[in-house]
Motif scaffolding. Structure first.
Motif, PDB file in Angstrom:
ATOM      1  N   LEU A 133     -13.532   8.980  -7.841  1.00  0.00           N
ATOM      2  CA  LEU A 133     -13.680  10.024  -6.812  1.00  0.00           C
ATOM      3  C   LEU A 133     -12.981  11.317  -7.206  1.00  0.00           C
ATOM      4  O   LEU A 133     -13.350  12.391  -6.765  1.00  0.00           O
ATOM      5  CB  LEU A 133     -13.066   9.555  -5.487  1.00  0.00           C
ATOM      6  N   THR A 134     -11.940  11.180  -8.014  1.00  0.00           N
ATOM      7  CA  THR A 134     -11.149  12.370  -8.368  1.00  0.00           C
ATOM      8  C   THR A 134     -10.880  12.386  -9.871  1.00  0.00           C
ATOM      9  O   THR A 134     -10.884  11.333 -10.516  1.00  0.00           O
ATOM     10  CB  THR A 134      -9.786  12.368  -7.633  1.00  0.00           C
ATOM     11  N   ARG A 135     -10.703  13.575 -10.399  1.00  0.00           N
ATOM     12  CA  ARG A 135     -10.321  13.695 -11.814  1.00  0.00           C
ATOM     13  C   ARG A 135      -9.521  14.990 -11.955  1.00  0.00           C
ATOM     14  O   ARG A 135      -9.971  16.044 -11.496  1.00  0.00           O
ATOM     15  CB  ARG A 135     -11.551  13.743 -12.707  1.00  0.00           C
ATOM     16  N   VAL A 293     -15.527  12.471   0.426  1.00  0.00           N
ATOM     17  CA  VAL A 293     -15.743  11.219  -0.307  1.00  0.00           C
ATOM     18  C   VAL A 293     -17.236  11.017  -0.604  1.00  0.00           C
ATOM     19  O   VAL A 293     -17.617  10.617  -1.698  1.00  0.00           O
ATOM     20  CB  VAL A 293     -15.178  10.013   0.492  1.00  0.00           C
ATOM     21  N   ARG A 294     -18.054  11.342   0.379  1.00  0.00           N
ATOM     22  CA  ARG A 294     -19.487  11.100   0.200  1.00  0.00           C
ATOM     23  C   ARG A 294     -20.089  11.959  -0.919  1.00  0.00           C
ATOM     24  O   ARG A 294     -20.885  11.468  -1.719  1.00  0.00           O
ATOM     25  CB  ARG A 294     -20.250  11.374   1.495  1.00  0.00           C
ATOM     26  N   VAL A 303     -13.540  15.132  -7.524  1.00  0.00           N
ATOM     27  CA  VAL A 303     -12.819  16.214  -6.856  1.00  0.00           C
ATOM     28  C   VAL A 303     -11.541  16.523  -7.641  1.00  0.00           C
ATOM     29  O   VAL A 303     -10.826  15.615  -8.079  1.00  0.00           O
ATOM     30  CB  VAL A 303     -12.447  15.805  -5.409  1.00  0.00           C
ATOM     31  N   SER A 304     -11.263  17.817  -7.819  1.00  0.00           N
ATOM     32  CA  SER A 304     -10.063  18.208  -8.568  1.00  0.00           C
ATOM     33  C   SER A 304      -8.868  18.475  -7.642  1.00  0.00           C
ATOM     34  O   SER A 304      -7.816  17.867  -7.779  1.00  0.00           O
ATOM     35  CB  SER A 304     -10.343  19.456  -9.398  1.00  0.00           C
ATOM     36  N   ASN A 320      -6.185  12.852  -5.181  1.00  0.00           N
ATOM     37  CA  ASN A 320      -6.200  11.489  -5.689  1.00  0.00           C
ATOM     38  C   ASN A 320      -6.939  10.611  -4.688  1.00  0.00           C
ATOM     39  O   ASN A 320      -7.129  10.988  -3.536  1.00  0.00           O
ATOM     40  CB  ASN A 320      -4.797  10.959  -6.024  1.00  0.00           C
ATOM     41  N   ARG A 321      -7.370   9.476  -5.186  1.00  0.00           N
ATOM     42  CA  ARG A 321      -8.278   8.618  -4.429  1.00  0.00           C
ATOM     43  C   ARG A 321      -7.775   8.284  -3.027  1.00  0.00           C
ATOM     44  O   ARG A 321      -8.474   8.420  -2.031  1.00  0.00           O
ATOM     45  CB  ARG A 321      -8.473   7.334  -5.246  1.00  0.00           C
ATOM     46  N   GLU A 322      -6.505   7.864  -2.973  1.00  0.00           N
ATOM     47  CA  GLU A 322      -5.950   7.405  -1.701  1.00  0.00           C
ATOM     48  C   GLU A 322      -5.916   8.543  -0.676  1.00  0.00           C
ATOM     49  O   GLU A 322      -6.312   8.386   0.481  1.00  0.00           O
ATOM     50  CB  GLU A 322      -4.549   6.805  -1.956  1.00  0.00           C
ATOM     51  N   VAL A 323      -5.457   9.703  -1.136  1.00  0.00           N
ATOM     52  CA  VAL A 323      -5.369  10.867  -0.252  1.00  0.00           C
ATOM     53  C   VAL A 323      -6.768  11.256   0.239  1.00  0.00           C
ATOM     54  O   VAL A 323      -6.974  11.550   1.416  1.00  0.00           O
ATOM     55  CB  VAL A 323      -4.689  12.038  -0.998  1.00  0.00           C
TER      56      VAL A 323
END
Ligand SMILES: Nc1nc2c(ncn2[C@@H]2O[C@H](COP(=O)(O)OP(=O)(O)OP(=O)(O)O)[C@@H](O)[C@H]2O)c(=O)[nH]1
Ligand SMILES: [Mg+2]
Length: 339
Positions: A133-135, A293-294, A303-304, A320-323
């Motif tokens: 989801l994030t990078r 997220v979608r 998402v950065s 980050n994913r959790e956030v």
């Protein structure tokens, strides 16, 4: 009458406190959201109970039908409690009853919203699966593109400040938003404050040449002019210039509460394959943020950063994913982001 105030992060936790401390006859007098320090919000409930002893006078709550949904099962006792309170107000008159009815409506709304969020979280967890989801941002040259007014310039200022002041990197900012009145000035103030050079590019076709002259800089942030999705020639011109200076990371910058069709339109406008990241802003203003997220799942586009306020440089975090999941579930302010 015994009047008490309770606070907790979640409505159901406050209601549990109310019930434990004041018993089943407690009446909700008011509910509101209050800030908890800089970072969070809490629900505050003021409740009252008659101090006389003896059995409760109101009608007993009627048991509802058995519900299959685990969330609704958890919600059922509270819903019944609200129904009982509503019945109680029907035998009252005047202003007191009106106020109480309004409070009950607000409370019901809060509970329903919380219920939907709980379900949304389960759905979003399943949707996200094991997908990335994030990078984090990795390239030396980073450009923000997207609609007008989403916060591109402000985010460029925040990212430049973080890189220059916190990571001590040699940073340059380029603005291609030089034709609009005030476009360049806004960034110049930030650049001067941070102490990094600003290079205005008046003709977008000059961009690759200007970037080539900045080989001594470790990070280059490019701010572009906001576009309307119908201004496709301008979009293509900007994109064309950016693609000539690959490797450039292109972050499509969007408000966190953007509707799915708006996001789809923008991604298609630039072309999914030309984009490297999504960057969401105005997280602090978003009520419904499931798209954070979608959209990365839909487009396989991580998402950065998340921007959650107007303050430079503090109101931005690396996603980050959790956030992201927490924020998408609650769609609420800083709590999900800055914790
Ligand atoms: N609440 C909130 N406001 C923000 C955030 N980011 C930017 N803003 C505000 O949004 C407004 C527009 O921000 P800009 O940075 O100028 O937006 P932009 O995308 O560069 O706008 P254009 O260059 O006109 O396309 C300003 O008032 C910012 O302070 C954010 O994360 N949250
Ligand atoms: Mg701008």
């Amino acid at each position: 009458m015994n009047l008490r105030t309770f606070r907790a992060a979640k409505m159901r936790d406050v209601l549990q406190q109310v019930k434990a401390e004041l018993g089943p006859d407690a009446v909700i007098v008011s509910t509101r959201e209050v800030s908890r320090g800089l970072l969070g919000r809490e629900i505050e409930v003021t409740a009252a109970v008659e101090t006389r002893s003896g059995p409760a006078s109101g009608p007993a709550p009627v048991a509802g039908p058995v519900r299959e949904d685990p969330f609704e099962q958890r919600l059922a006792p509270l819903t019944r409690e609200i129904e009982a309170l509503k019945l109680k107000t029907s035998s009252m008159g005047g202003d007191e009853a009106r106020v109480l009815r309004a409070e009950i409506r607000a409370l019901r709304e809060l509970l329903t919203t919380d219920g939907k969020s709980g379900r949304a979280r389960e759905d979003l967890d399943a949707l996200a699966g094991r997908r990335e989801l994030t990078r984090p941002s990795r390239e030396r040259v980073v450009a923000l593109v997207g609609p007008t007014g989403v916060g591109k310039t402000t985010t460029i200022a925040k990212l430049s400040a973080r890189a220059a002041l916190i990571r001590s990197l040699k940073v340059a900012i380029i603005t291609t938003d030089a034709y609009r009145v005030g476009g360049e000035d806004q960034l110049r103030i930030f650049a001067d404050l941070i102490g990094v050079p600003l290079f205005p590019v008046r003709d977008i076709r000059e961009l690759p040449r200007v970037v080539a002259t900045l080989s001594g800089f470790e990070r280059i942030f490019i701010d572009t002019a906001g576009r309307s999705p119908t201004a496709t020639p301008d979009i293509y011109e900007t994109l064309d210039a950016l693609l000539k200076i690959r490797p450039t990371e292109i972050h499509l910058t969007l408000a966190a509460d953007s509707r799915p069709e708006t996001i789809d339109r923008w991604v298609n406008c630039y072309g999914r394959d030309h984009l490297d990241r999504l960057l969401f802003t105005k997280v602090d203003e978003a009520r419904d943020a499931a798209e954070v997220v979608r959209a990365p799942v839909r487009f396989d586009l991580p998402v950065s950063y998340l921007s959650f306020g107007q303050c430079v440089p503090e109101d931005v975090v690396e996603a980050n994913r959790e956030v992201l999941l927490r924020f998408a579930q609650r769609g609420l302010q800083r709590e999900g982001v800055a914790a």
